[in-house]
Design a protein around this motif. Sequence first.
Motif, mmCIF file in Angstrom:
data_model
loop_
_atom_site.group_PDB
_atom_site.id
_atom_site.type_symbol
_atom_site.label_atom_id
_atom_site.label_comp_id
_atom_site.label_asym_id
_atom_site.label_seq_id
_atom_site.Cartn_x
_atom_site.Cartn_y
_atom_site.Cartn_z
ATOM 1 N N ILE B 26 11.860 3.629 3.097
ATOM 2 C CA ILE B 26 11.015 2.495 2.736
ATOM 3 C C ILE B 26 10.869 2.490 1.227
ATOM 4 O O ILE B 26 10.510 3.503 0.620
ATOM 5 N N GLU B 27 11.182 1.347 0.613
ATOM 6 C CA GLU B 27 11.140 1.247 -0.851
ATOM 7 C C GLU B 27 9.720 0.977 -1.326
ATOM 8 O O GLU B 27 8.899 0.433 -0.589
ATOM 9 N N GLN B 28 9.467 1.321 -2.575
ATOM 10 C CA GLN B 28 8.152 1.052 -3.147
ATOM 11 C C GLN B 28 7.900 -0.452 -3.187
ATOM 12 O O GLN B 28 8.787 -1.234 -3.550
ATOM 13 N N GLY B 29 6.714 -0.859 -2.775
ATOM 14 C CA GLY B 29 6.344 -2.260 -2.829
ATOM 15 C C GLY B 29 6.790 -3.062 -1.622
ATOM 16 O O GLY B 29 6.529 -4.257 -1.530
ATOM 17 N N GLU B 30 7.447 -2.392 -0.689
ATOM 18 C CA GLU B 30 7.938 -3.103 0.481
ATOM 19 C C GLU B 30 6.815 -3.298 1.507
ATOM 20 O O GLU B 30 5.902 -2.475 1.589
ATOM 21 N N PHE B 31 6.892 -4.349 2.274
ATOM 22 C CA PHE B 31 5.990 -4.534 3.415
ATOM 23 C C PHE B 31 6.821 -4.346 4.680
ATOM 24 O O PHE B 31 7.626 -5.200 5.029
ATOM 25 N N VAL B 32 6.642 -3.204 5.297
ATOM 26 C CA VAL B 32 7.446 -2.873 6.476
ATOM 27 C C VAL B 32 6.562 -2.939 7.706
ATOM 28 O O VAL B 32 5.432 -2.458 7.694
ATOM 29 N N VAL B 33 7.052 -3.572 8.755
ATOM 30 C CA VAL B 33 6.281 -3.660 9.993
ATOM 31 C C VAL B 33 6.988 -2.865 11.086
ATOM 32 O O VAL B 33 8.182 -3.038 11.307
ATOM 33 N N PHE B 34 6.249 -1.970 11.725
ATOM 34 C CA PHE B 34 6.746 -1.296 12.925
ATOM 35 C C PHE B 34 6.303 -2.133 14.110
ATOM 36 O O PHE B 34 5.114 -2.347 14.315
ATOM 37 N N VAL B 35 7.269 -2.596 14.887
ATOM 38 C CA VAL B 35 6.893 -3.406 16.027
ATOM 39 C C VAL B 35 7.557 -2.832 17.264
ATOM 40 O O VAL B 35 8.625 -2.222 17.191
ATOM 41 N N GLY B 36 6.893 -2.993 18.391
ATOM 42 C CA GLY B 36 7.446 -2.471 19.636
ATOM 43 C C GLY B 36 6.389 -2.567 20.706
ATOM 44 O O GLY B 36 5.222 -2.797 20.405
#
Lengths: 283, 363
Positions: B26-36
């Motif tokens: 995950i890169e700095q400043g990223e908005f990552v969503v874990f979905v499941g």
Amino acid sequence: MTSISQRSSGGRTVRLVALVAVALLMSYPLLWLVASSFKPEQLIFSEPGLIPSSFTWANYADGWTRVGIPFGAFMLNSAVICILSIVGNLFSCSLAAYAFARLQFPFSKIAFGLMLVTLMLPFHVTVLPQYIVFQNLGMVNTILPLVLPKFFAVDAFFIFLLVQFIRGVPRDLDQAAEMDGCNKYQIFFYIIFPICRPALVLVAIFTFLWTWNDFFSQLIYLSQVERYTAPLALNLFIDATSGESAWGMLFAMSVVTLLPLFILFVIFQKQIAEGIATTGLKG
Amino acid sequence: MSAIGLKDVRKSYGSVEVISSIDLDIEQGEFVVFVGPSGCGKSTLLRMIAGLEGIDGGTLSIDGVVANDIAPARRGIAMVFQSYALYPHMSVYENLAFSLRIAHVDKAEIDRRVRNAAAMLQLEPYLSRRPRALSGGQRQRVAIGRAIVREAKVFLFDEPLSNLDAALRVATRIEIAKLKERLPDTTMIYVTHDQVEAMTLADRIVVLNGGNVEQVGRPVELYESPANLFVAGFIGSPAMNFLPCRLEHQGERTLVQIDGAEQTAIAFGSGGRSGAEAGTLGVRPESLHIAEAGAALITGMVELVEHLGEVTILYVAAGLGQPVLAKLSKTQDFAKGDRVSLSAASTDLYAFDASGDALPRLG
Ligand SMILES: Nc1ncnc2c1ncn2[C@@H]1O[C@H](COP(=O)(O)OP(=O)(O)O)[C@@H](O)[C@H]1O
Ligand SMILES: [Mg+2]
């Protein structure tokens, strides 16, 4: 509509009358004690009614100084023991409860079980060994045997009560505090301890009640009159050998001794009910 | 160097493996969503990153430094709990200030940061209130405020909207998107089981299933080219229709045959597969339209019609057990019991082999 409300208000009256009757019955000995404390000595056992035919403050005035030391000194002795016991119980029992409810340590389940078993151990079984221990430590005839154990979480009932309460506190709070930088002790002092307030009020009140009303262990450990507590001092009014007991003064000083309990219940009535209601339920 | 790096990360509860070998950067400043779906291990993975759960295998690195054994508070990570986890005995101000007090930040600086966060989240009027006296949305904002005050490099959100009602959920979702814009350098990891939240918020979505990563990609990527049946079925609402089919691999090409369909010989890339196998053809409800004569993909009887205003959703019984859903933009008049023929452009079709993996498109 009207008939329903009438019937229910009729039922309410019946219930109220019944409750008042039972309450009077239960408190009759207490009322008799209070009434008798205002009667001259010779009327106490000859006049059965609650309302004294002649009213006197003499029992209070004489009783206060009868033992040679003002009765207030004994009350103070009792108060010191009570306050130290309360402080001890609040911290030691809640810390122990936190450990049982939240920390993982070897044999924690067995330790918890053992602690619960001590609930069932009669006081009389431990009193002699305890006395010997305190005697060897040179603590007999001081208040230490009465107070010191309270700082080592010996009241299993309170620990159990607090464990149940803490188990109802969401673990997310601990973890939020952990993320906020707290160690286990900080989680306890900043989060768990303050949240346990309703249960802690209960612990404080019952500690006070049981310590204030305690007679036996105070009798065993305190032998100097200056160190006597209020219940021990009351015992001085009954003179078993000459049969010349000062009943009027005994009753008067008993009323004085009961006053703090009465005031406590009036002040904390709401918290006591709340504490009993919320303890063990989800926080 | 990535802000958060997971390498072969594992977690088991007893003999049950909850997270099995996850690799992710995950890169700095990223908005990552874990979905499941529920129970797939999203929260567990998030809590492992936070440090609230131990890591059984593999390495977690933060800014390139192995962080498996760093205490949660020292990871520079703040977490917004699903239950908010506000301290009930403290005022909003004290809740916000708590982490800074523990860190012995000086009073003036605490005050500046708390007021700053409160202004950002419109919490100023409530600073002296206890959490009990706040609405759900306000509590939510306090929970986010606690993360802002810490000036953490990484924010973790565990289903932050799940306790809000539908209207507030949309409003708060937009607030979170705005918050991300205002904090462009802050890395955010957001857990949800709701694919709409995932699609609207994420720079990148990580689809989790049973402790495995199914696919990682931008929202549009996942929608347009799902890697497998699971992702295809999970992303998009209503979900993609699946039709059983036969795949005949012929060299570079694979021909898809559907029983009873007039639209035939749909070709995909074989991806090196050979022979023939049973497979699945996928088509999204919004890709289906009323077929021209002789070109029907699916024919069946209308079971149910849902008029949603701008769209109409048809539930068509096509003898597959499950009805086929079609989202038609024209508000044509359909009634229960009508026979309809549906088809879709071949570029809107997806084919999956027997193991569920997507076949590449031709061209
Ligand atoms: N403390 C625990 N002990 C045992 N199993 C757990 C524990 N926490 C979670 N699990 C199991 O791990 C799986 C993943 O849980 P979780 O990460 O909370 O799922 P999600 O957040 O995706 O709904 C679930 O099957 C759950 O039952
Ligand atoms: Mg979860």
